[in-house]
Design a protein around this motif. Structure first.
Motif, PDB file in Angstrom:
ATOM      1  N   GLU A  88       0.836  -1.192   0.000  1.00 45.41           N
ATOM      2  CA  GLU A  88       0.000   0.000   0.000  1.00 45.41           C
ATOM      3  C   GLU A  88       0.881   1.255   0.000  1.00 45.41           C
ATOM      4  O   GLU A  88       1.719   1.424   0.894  1.00 45.41           O
ATOM      5  N   PRO A  89       0.734   2.122  -0.997  1.00 49.40           N
ATOM      6  CA  PRO A  89       1.643   3.279  -1.120  1.00 49.40           C
ATOM      7  C   PRO A  89       1.686   4.180   0.107  1.00 49.40           C
ATOM      8  O   PRO A  89       2.746   4.713   0.445  1.00 49.40           O
ATOM      9  N   ASP A  90       0.562   4.357   0.792  1.00 44.07           N
ATOM     10  CA  ASP A  90       0.547   5.281   1.925  1.00 44.07           C
ATOM     11  C   ASP A  90       0.949   4.620   3.238  1.00 44.07           C
ATOM     12  O   ASP A  90       0.909   5.249   4.298  1.00 44.07           O
ATOM     13  N   ARG A  91       1.380   3.329   3.148  1.00 41.80           N
ATOM     14  CA  ARG A  91       1.711   2.624   4.382  1.00 41.80           C
ATOM     15  C   ARG A  91       3.054   1.910   4.343  1.00 41.80           C
ATOM     16  O   ARG A  91       3.496   1.372   5.360  1.00 41.80           O
ATOM     17  N   CYS A  92       3.719   1.899   3.185  1.00 40.69           N
ATOM     18  CA  CYS A  92       4.919   1.060   3.100  1.00 40.69           C
ATOM     19  C   CYS A  92       6.223   1.833   3.319  1.00 40.69           C
ATOM     20  O   CYS A  92       7.261   1.224   3.512  1.00 40.69           O
ATOM     21  N   GLY A  93       6.212   3.155   3.237  1.00 40.10           N
ATOM     22  CA  GLY A  93       7.422   3.925   3.537  1.00 40.10           C
ATOM     23  C   GLY A  93       8.421   4.005   2.413  1.00 40.10           C
ATOM     24  O   GLY A  93       9.476   4.625   2.558  1.00 40.10           O
ATOM     25  N   LEU A  94       8.160   3.368   1.268  1.00 40.18           N
ATOM     26  CA  LEU A  94       9.037   3.467   0.103  1.00 40.18           C
ATOM     27  C   LEU A  94       8.266   4.145  -1.028  1.00 40.18           C
ATOM     28  O   LEU A  94       7.077   3.876  -1.224  1.00 40.18           O
ATOM     29  N   ASP A  95       8.973   5.000  -1.782  1.00 43.94           N
ATOM     30  CA  ASP A  95       8.286   5.712  -2.852  1.00 43.94           C
ATOM     31  C   ASP A  95       9.146   5.775  -4.114  1.00 43.94           C
ATOM     32  O   ASP A  95       9.172   6.784  -4.812  1.00 43.94           O
ATOM     33  N   TRP A  96       9.847   4.687  -4.416  1.00 45.10           N
ATOM     34  CA  TRP A  96      10.657   4.663  -5.639  1.00 45.10           C
ATOM     35  C   TRP A  96       9.747   4.897  -6.839  1.00 45.10           C
ATOM     36  O   TRP A  96       8.750   4.202  -7.032  1.00 45.10           O
ATOM     37  N   ALA A  97      10.098   5.850  -7.656  1.00 42.92           N
ATOM     38  CA  ALA A  97       9.220   6.285  -8.743  1.00 42.92           C
ATOM     39  C   ALA A  97       9.410   5.493 -10.036  1.00 42.92           C
ATOM     40  O   ALA A  97       8.585   5.605 -10.940  1.00 42.92           O
ATOM     41  N   GLU A  98      10.475   4.719 -10.139  1.00 41.02           N
ATOM     42  CA  GLU A  98      10.774   3.972 -11.362  1.00 41.02           C
ATOM     43  C   GLU A  98      10.889   2.477 -11.046  1.00 41.02           C
ATOM     44  O   GLU A  98      11.221   2.094  -9.923  1.00 41.02           O
ATOM     45  N   PRO A  99      10.612   1.611 -12.034  1.00 42.67           N
ATOM     46  CA  PRO A  99      10.880   0.182 -11.823  1.00 42.67           C
ATOM     47  C   PRO A  99      12.333  -0.014 -11.389  1.00 42.67           C
ATOM     48  O   PRO A  99      13.251   0.526 -12.007  1.00 42.67           O
ATOM     49  N   THR A 100      12.525  -0.781 -10.319  1.00 44.32           N
ATOM     50  CA  THR A 100      13.843  -0.881  -9.698  1.00 44.32           C
ATOM     51  C   THR A 100      14.142  -2.322  -9.303  1.00 44.32           C
ATOM     52  O   THR A 100      13.393  -2.920  -8.520  1.00 44.32           O
ATOM     53  N   PRO A 101      15.227  -2.921  -9.831  1.00 52.18           N
ATOM     54  CA  PRO A 101      15.586  -4.272  -9.393  1.00 52.18           C
ATOM     55  C   PRO A 101      16.178  -4.249  -7.992  1.00 52.18           C
ATOM     56  O   PRO A 101      16.879  -3.300  -7.611  1.00 52.18           O
ATOM     57  N   VAL A 102      15.884  -5.297  -7.235  1.00 49.51           N
ATOM     58  CA  VAL A 102      16.442  -5.437  -5.881  1.00 49.51           C
ATOM     59  C   VAL A 102      16.989  -6.852  -5.737  1.00 49.51           C
ATOM     60  O   VAL A 102      16.495  -7.795  -6.360  1.00 49.51           O
ATOM     61  N   GLY A 103      18.019  -6.997  -4.915  1.00 43.78           N
ATOM     62  CA  GLY A 103      18.574  -8.314  -4.646  1.00 43.78           C
ATOM     63  C   GLY A 103      17.718  -9.068  -3.648  1.00 43.78           C
ATOM     64  O   GLY A 103      17.120  -8.479  -2.740  1.00 43.78           O
ATOM     65  N   VAL A 104      17.658 -10.390  -3.796  1.00 47.17           N
ATOM     66  CA  VAL A 104      16.897 -11.241  -2.877  1.00 47.17           C
ATOM     67  C   VAL A 104      17.846 -12.266  -2.280  1.00 47.17           C
ATOM     68  O   VAL A 104      18.347 -13.145  -2.982  1.00 47.17           O
ATOM     69  N   ASP A 105      18.101 -12.150  -0.985  1.00 44.44           N
ATOM     70  CA  ASP A 105      18.944 -13.130  -0.301  1.00 44.44           C
ATOM     71  C   ASP A 105      18.059 -14.101   0.468  1.00 44.44           C
ATOM     72  O   ASP A 105      16.827 -14.047   0.410  1.00 44.44           O
ATOM     73  N   GLY A 106      18.697 -15.004   1.219  1.00 43.55           N
ATOM     74  CA  GLY A 106      17.944 -16.023   1.933  1.00 43.55           C
ATOM     75  C   GLY A 106      16.980 -15.452   2.958  1.00 43.55           C
ATOM     76  O   GLY A 106      15.855 -15.940   3.102  1.00 43.55           O
ATOM     77  N   LEU A 107      17.392 -14.404   3.671  1.00 39.65           N
ATOM     78  CA  LEU A 107      16.528 -13.817   4.691  1.00 39.65           C
ATOM     79  C   LEU A 107      15.276 -13.226   4.072  1.00 39.65           C
ATOM     80  O   LEU A 107      14.158 -13.458   4.551  1.00 39.65           O
ATOM     81  N   LEU A 108      15.434 -12.450   3.006  1.00 40.55           N
ATOM     82  CA  LEU A 108      14.275 -11.842   2.363  1.00 40.55           C
ATOM     83  C   LEU A 108      13.348 -12.920   1.800  1.00 40.55           C
ATOM     84  O   LEU A 108      12.115 -12.820   1.913  1.00 40.55           O
ATOM     85  N   ALA A 109      13.912 -13.965   1.204  1.00 41.44           N
ATOM     86  CA  ALA A 109      13.091 -15.048   0.670  1.00 41.44           C
ATOM     87  C   ALA A 109      12.272 -15.718   1.767  1.00 41.44           C
ATOM     88  O   ALA A 109      11.079 -16.014   1.590  1.00 41.44           O
ATOM     89  N   HIS A 110      12.887 -15.957   2.927  1.00 39.66           N
ATOM     90  CA  HIS A 110      12.169 -16.576   4.048  1.00 39.66           C
ATOM     91  C   HIS A 110      11.073 -15.652   4.572  1.00 39.66           C
ATOM     92  O   HIS A 110       9.977 -16.105   4.935  1.00 39.66           O
ATOM     93  N   LEU A 111      11.346 -14.365   4.623  1.00 43.40           N
ATOM     94  CA  LEU A 111      10.340 -13.420   5.111  1.00 43.40           C
ATOM     95  C   LEU A 111       9.139 -13.342   4.173  1.00 43.40           C
ATOM     96  O   LEU A 111       7.994 -13.219   4.617  1.00 43.40           O
ATOM     97  N   ILE A 112       9.402 -13.424   2.866  1.00 43.69           N
ATOM     98  CA  ILE A 112       8.292 -13.424   1.910  1.00 43.69           C
ATOM     99  C   ILE A 112       7.409 -14.648   2.139  1.00 43.69           C
ATOM    100  O   ILE A 112       6.173 -14.554   2.158  1.00 43.69           O
ATOM    101  N   ALA A 113       8.033 -15.812   2.312  1.00 47.08           N
ATOM    102  CA  ALA A 113       7.265 -17.028   2.585  1.00 47.08           C
ATOM    103  C   ALA A 113       6.508 -16.904   3.906  1.00 47.08           C
ATOM    104  O   ALA A 113       5.354 -17.353   4.030  1.00 47.08           O
ATOM    105  N   HIS A 114       7.133 -16.276   4.897  1.00 50.28           N
ATOM    106  CA  HIS A 114       6.496 -16.061   6.203  1.00 50.28           C
ATOM    107  C   HIS A 114       5.247 -15.197   6.050  1.00 50.28           C
ATOM    108  O   HIS A 114       4.185 -15.512   6.600  1.00 50.28           O
ATOM    109  N   LEU A 115       5.347 -14.130   5.274  1.00 49.82           N
ATOM    110  CA  LEU A 115       4.205 -13.229   5.098  1.00 49.82           C
ATOM    111  C   LEU A 115       3.105 -13.848   4.246  1.00 49.82           C
ATOM    112  O   LEU A 115       1.958 -13.369   4.266  1.00 49.82           O
ATOM    113  N   ALA A 116       3.428 -14.885   3.475  1.00 48.95           N
ATOM    114  CA  ALA A 116       2.415 -15.549   2.664  1.00 48.95           C
ATOM    115  C   ALA A 116       1.513 -16.468   3.491  1.00 48.95           C
ATOM    116  O   ALA A 116       0.472 -16.921   2.992  1.00 48.95           O
TER     117      ALA A 116
END
Length: 267
Positions: A88-116
């Motif tokens: 949600e744009p008004d709740r996430c605290g990030l406002d990158w205006a352009e498509p932006t690649p980000v790296g995904v390490d093991g911690l981020l991958a586990h957190l995504i699965a956790h939030l699912a």
């Protein structure tokens, strides 16, 4: 191109909702946008995301931030599961205006699965979301643009090269094939794509190569598949165009098991 569709994701207690969408090889969603920001990622397989003429290849080691409202297409270069984080744009605290690649390490991958998880309580969910947002760091790479032409004669040439990036024919031969002069085809390429023929074909070859490399194919095999005489010639073209090696473009480190030594030719 089909008219873009606006697709809203369901809202949750926090800033992030996770969706999962199986994709078979070659399957693409029609052009669409979301009122939320989106982080597109796959745990397995290889994704492609197109925004206009810009195109990103996403192995499991990287994701793509898509700002709210950006029209895009998402597909799979081989079987994959698209994992989408909607923020949600008004709740996430990030406002990158352009498509932006980000790296995904093991911690981020586990957190995504956790939030699912559907049974995740509100407080742990909010804590996990805060860590996810902390872990999103942009990667200093750009997409490889392949502008698609407007002129029908040029489209015939473009479709031939998109279907077979290794096609060795020079501009003269392609001009003859579509019934125009070399000078006319040269002018059309610059007018419709902003690139000359050689540069446009290089972008086509590099984009095709990235999908194959992301699947784990050896550099030498990929180089020949997309039309380069040697791996070093391919690596030279990639560095000259993108400013880094294919492995660092995709992953930030060596991932293909072959030495990316200094190139010695452009063949």
């Amino acid at each position: 191109m089909d008219e873009a569709v606006a697709c809203a994701a369901p809202t949750g207690v926090g800033a992030i909702v996770v969706g999962s969408f199986p994709l078979s090889s070659g399957q693409w969603f029609d052009p669409h946008s979301h009122p939320q920001h989106q982080l597109a990622w796959t745990r397995r397989g290889v994704l492609g995301v197109a925004v206009g003429d810009a195109y990103w290849i996403l192995p499991p080691t990287r994701a793509l931030w898509l700002p709210a409202g950006v029209v895009h297409r998402t597909g799979a270069t081989r079987d994959a599961v698209l994992c989408s984080l909607y923020l949600e744009p008004d709740r996430c605290g990030l406002d990158w205006a352009e498509p932006t690649p980000v790296g995904v390490d093991g911690l981020l991958a586990h957190l995504i699965a956790h939030l699912a998880r559907e049974d995740l309580a509100d407080d742990p969910r909010l804590r996990a979301e805060a860590v996810v947002l902390d872990l999103l760091r942009p990667l200093p790479t750009t997409p490889i643009d392949v502008p698609y032409p407007v002129d029908d004669r040029l489209r015939a040439v473009a479709d031939t090269l998109l279907a077979d990036p290794a096609d060795p024919r020079r501009l003269d031969a392609h001009a003859r094939a579509v019934g125009v002069s070399r000078r006319t085809l040269t002018r059309l390429f610059v007018h419709d794509t902003g690139m000359n023929f050689d540069r446009w074909r290089t972008h086509v070859r590099l984009r095709a190569a990235l999908s194959l490399l992301a699947e784990g194919q050896p550099v030498s095999r990929v180089a020949h598949t997309v039309g380069y005489a040697t791996a070093s010639a391919f690596l030279a073209a990639f560095r000259r165009t993108v400013g880094t090696s294919p492995s660092r473009y995709l992953n930030g480190d060596a991932m293909f098991g072959e030495s990316e030594q200094s190139p010695d030719s452009d063949g």
